[in-house]
Enzyme design. Structure first.
Site, short mmCIF file in Angstrom:
data_model
loop_
_atom_site.label_atom_id
_atom_site.label_comp_id
_atom_site.label_asym_id
_atom_site.label_seq_id
_atom_site.Cartn_x
_atom_site.Cartn_y
_atom_site.Cartn_z
N ASN A 1 2.02 -3.61 6.99
CA ASN A 1 1.85 -2.50 7.91
C ASN A 1 0.48 -1.86 7.67
O ASN A 1 0.25 -1.37 6.58
CB ASN A 1 2.96 -1.47 7.67
CG ASN A 1 3.02 -0.44 8.77
OD1 ASN A 1 2.24 -0.48 9.71
ND2 ASN A 1 3.92 0.51 8.64
N ASP B 1 -5.76 -3.38 0.41
CA ASP B 1 -4.40 -2.85 0.55
C ASP B 1 -3.42 -3.70 -0.26
O ASP B 1 -2.29 -3.99 0.17
CB ASP B 1 -3.97 -2.78 2.02
CG ASP B 1 -2.69 -1.94 2.21
OD1 ASP B 1 -2.23 -1.31 1.22
OD2 ASP B 1 -2.16 -1.91 3.33
N GLY C 1 3.93 -5.39 3.22
CA GLY C 1 2.84 -5.44 2.27
C GLY C 1 2.61 -6.80 1.64
O GLY C 1 3.54 -7.58 1.44
#
Lengths: 454, 312
Positions: A308, A335, A354
């Site tokens: 996301n 990320d 993730g």
């Protein structure tokens, strides 16, 4: 401890430097930079190690000029690139709270393996990094157990609940370099405005995770052809772009520094480009998985393609490449979001969002961006070194006499297959397992010390 | 020729020849239902587990009867979603079942992709009996069988699928299956229930029921999930029914020999008027009847005498 790196092509985007230089490192600093003289004796024959090294007094150093006479280690970087240590301004180290997924020790080792010398860790730990004590815990642990520098990012709101501001002043004093609600979008626009005004007092960047939770709904992948075919809930691009738009307007209103995390949609790139043209103080980042992959990655319900914001369409990916090319996108950040195998081996709807990225980011940047000419090598390095350093006001990300000897030595020609089972990270949730990539770090130095080498 | 698959996860993976094989095999299976003693020994000694994570009457019963008529041992495992929340993951459930050596596991699950996830865990064949909004291939197969039975062919026919396309696995499987068999497919429903990119599946898109059904051979009504109202997808049942309910009045504009289908269970008076559901064009009960034959055919081809069934 004196280390000499010889024969490498030194690229320092901050100063525009791109030359064959020898670097002499002493006490954690770069103390001398000299023209590299081929055959000067600095260079030693390649041994089994990618970066050959040689102890003082052994053969090969005999002819070395004076500087090398009392050097502890000579690293031969012939044919390699020496650049400032990479900085990843967006990782999740999971400690405190989810040490089963990652720890500061394992996460920073993964960083070192990926060529990073500094990482910024997001505040969505348990407890949340919304108080001085958590920030200090992270910094203390990193100092003791970390392989690379760790710069914590503090929470915007207490407990990331989106209700009251965290003690941002104290977080700043304790060492937080930015504030973010990453993973828990701040839906309350008024509170976001106040957070930006407040952070502005400390000139701290605010890093929003731009997502309208109502528009995302129960979506788990990009709303596109793949979501249509697979019957998975779609997250429209507008979910991100609506909030990018809101936050750009609030940056204009407050004058605060805004850094938009993990941009994924063409609409967002367009909005940020326009905002920059109008002088709004905004920067943004993109992840390697967003500029490499598309929604097609989820085609076989692979939960390692669930993140996301989601992987979007090829048109979005092209827009990200354009944004990188024209400078709209300032930074490449991973990320890095570790999750355990049992969490990922679930129904697509249930698996957490993730993927991890520290150990593949540099190679993906070189393979996806530099090799096909989207970015020059210097531009790509800038987005992983001098740019994040500038945005976070770190005295890092540059090569100069007197600068910290945080350095990455990379081999642009090294071909390797991604093998997640050999990652330093505790987690394995990468969509790139088995991929053949070209280029990567072969040695990482933090404060002059080799923290990892191939 | 047989099925070159361990599993049946979706219509997506079936070739035209395989679909035809299943439908042809189902024809001979249908004959069993007409016998006094409805039992053949094809799957004697084979074990079939019905693993249902969602309530279902017709699909579960249909698989159970299909298995029993073929002499398989049939075990029903009903797992409410609440007990899933309590603990055991689908992966662990799969491993547990694997240890009991079933030959076929039939899975119904609320998450898209669940059947594929389970299939990766099991050496047994997995039949997808509906996964989220992804696929419900046995429904599409029984629908194709029913249409072919009535019309004598599939190729060249036009079908309109009406209702909540976005959340419908029946729609997705039928779009794929019908297109593969040479049918033309239209979809119609409120714009809020049509996926934004549905046209990219090669279907014609309508938001007007009467226009959508004007010259089609098959009308397939989908069940409206009442809870979609809270999600803001339609204002009231009354308005939904007014715009998208199939009534005799509306049918006047359709072909005189149009077939009316519904995967059930129906909301009488919402998406389909009672006199249409019970009327002469309605195939709703034929669909149920044929469901058993089609599932027998599949079980047979995957676990029984189909030559390629076990090697695939």
């Amino acid at each position: 401890m004196r280390t000499l790196i010889t024969g490498g092509r030194v690229i320092d985007p901050a100063s525009g430097l791109d030359a064959n230089l020898d670097l002499l490192i002493e006490d954690g600093k770069i103390v001398r930079m000299d023209q590299s003289v081929p055959g000067s004796g600095f260079q030693v024959p390649r041994s089994g190690s990618r970066v050959a090294d040689e102890k003082r007094g052994e053969k090969g150093a005999k002819n070395a000029e004076s500087a090398s006479n009392n050097v502890d280690r000579v690293m031969d970087a012939t044919g390699l690139i020496v650049c400032p240590g990479l900085i990843d301004m967006h990782v999740h180290l999971r400690q405190p709270g989810r040490e089963d997924k990652e720890t500061i020790a394992t996460g920073t080792l993964a960083a070192a393996r990926g060529g990073f010398t500094a990482v910024c860790c997001m505040p969505n730990t348990d407890p949340v990094n919304d108080t001085r004590s958590v920030t200090e815990f992270i910094l203390d642990t990193a100092k003791r157990e970390g392989a690379v520098h760790v710069y914590p990012v503090g929470a915007i709101t207490k407990g990331l609940k989106g209700e009251e501001l965290a003690e941002i002043g104290e977080l700043f004093e304790a060492g937080c370099v930015a504030i973010s609600d990453d993973g828990r979008p701040l839906m309350n626009g008024e509170l976001m405005r106040r957070a930006m005004e407040y952070a502005g007092m400390f000139d701290l960047p605010v890093i929003p995770h731009c997502e309208d939770l109502h528009l995302s709904g129960r979506g788990v992948v990009h709303e596109g052809l793949v979501s249509t075919e697979l019957g998975l809930g779609g997250i429209p691009s507008a979910s991100e772009a609506v909030m990018v738009s809101r936050d750009l307007l609030l940056a204009e209103l407050t004058g605060a520094r805004l850094h938009i995390a993990h941009v994924s949609a063409a609409e967002s790139v367009r909005l940020i480009r326009e905002a920059k043209a109008r002088g709004i103080p905004v920067s943004c980042e993109v992840t390697p998985h967003h500029f490499t992959l598309t929604e097609e990655g989820a085609r076989r319900f692979d939960t390692n393609a669930k993140m996301n914001p989601p992987l979007r369409s090829e048109a979005d990916r092209q827009a990200l490449l354009d944004g990188l090319r024209d400078g709209t996108i300032d930074v490449i950040a991973t990320d890095h979001a570790p999750h355990t195998s049992q969490e990922k081996e679930q129904e697509f709807d249930l698996a957490p969002f993730g993927v991890i990225g520290l150990e593949t980011a540099l190679a993906l940047t070189l393979t996806t961006l530099v090799l096909p000419g989207v970015l020059s090598l210097k531009q790509a390095i800038a987005k992983m070194t001098s740019e994040p350093a500038r945005l976070l006001k770190l005295q890092k990300g540059r090569i100069a006499e007197g600068a910290d000897a945080d350095l990455t030595i990379l081999d642009p020609n090294r071909e390797w297959a991604v093998d997640a089972t050999r990652f330093a990270s505790k987690s394995r949730n990468t969509p790139f397992h088995g991929w053949q990539l070209k280029g990567g770090a072969v040695a990482t130095l933090v404060a002059g010390k080799v923290v990892w080498e191939a | 020729m047989g099925l070159a698959h361990k599993d049946l996860l979706g219509m997506q993976e079936l070739t035209v020849e395989e679909i035809r094989l299943i439908l042809d095999t189902a024809e001979s299976m249908k004959e069993v239902a007409s016998r006094d003693i409805k039992k053949v020994p094809a799957l004697r000694g084979k074990t079939l587990i019905n693993l249902f994570y969602e309530p279902s009457t017709r699909t579960r019963t249909s698989f159970e009867i299909a298995g029993k008529w073929l002499s398989a041992d049939v075990v029903n495992v009903s797992t409410s979603s609440s007990s899933v929340a309590k603990g055991e993951s689908l992966k662990d459930t799969g491993l547990t079942l694997q240890a009991m050596h079933p030959d076929i596991v039939v899975l119904r699950h609320p998450a898209s992709g669940a059947a594929e996830l389970l299939a990766r865990q099991l050496t047994a064949s997995v039949i997808n009996a509906g996964d989220g909004a992804h696929e419900h291939p046995t429904q599409a197969l029984l629908d194709l069988f029913t249409i072919r039975e009535k019309k004598g062919r599939l190729e060249g026919l036009k079908a309109a699928i009406i209702g909540d396309i976005a959340h419908s696995r029946v729609a997705r499987s039928n779009i794929r299956g019908m297109q593969k068999m040479g049918m033309e497919v239209r979809v119609a429903g409120p714009r809020t229930m049509l996926p934004r990119f549905i046209d990219r599946l090669g279907v014609e898109v309508f938001t007007d029921l009467e226009r959508a059904i004007a010259d089609v051979d098959v009308i397939m009504m989908l069940r409206l999930q009442i809870e979609r109202q809270q999600a803001g997808l339609f204002p009231t049942l009354r308005e939904y029914s007014r715009l998208f309910g199939l009534t005799l009045e509306r049918l006047k504009g359709a072909k005189s020999d149009v077939l009316i289908m519904h995967p059930g269970p129906i909301n009488r008076g919402v998406e389909i008027a009672p006199d249409v559901a019970d009327g002469p064009y309605s195939l709703i009960l034929n669909q149920v009847e044929n469901g058993v034959a089609v599932r027998m055919a599949l079980l047979y081809l995957l676990a029984g005498g189909g030559q390629a069934g076990q090697s695939g």
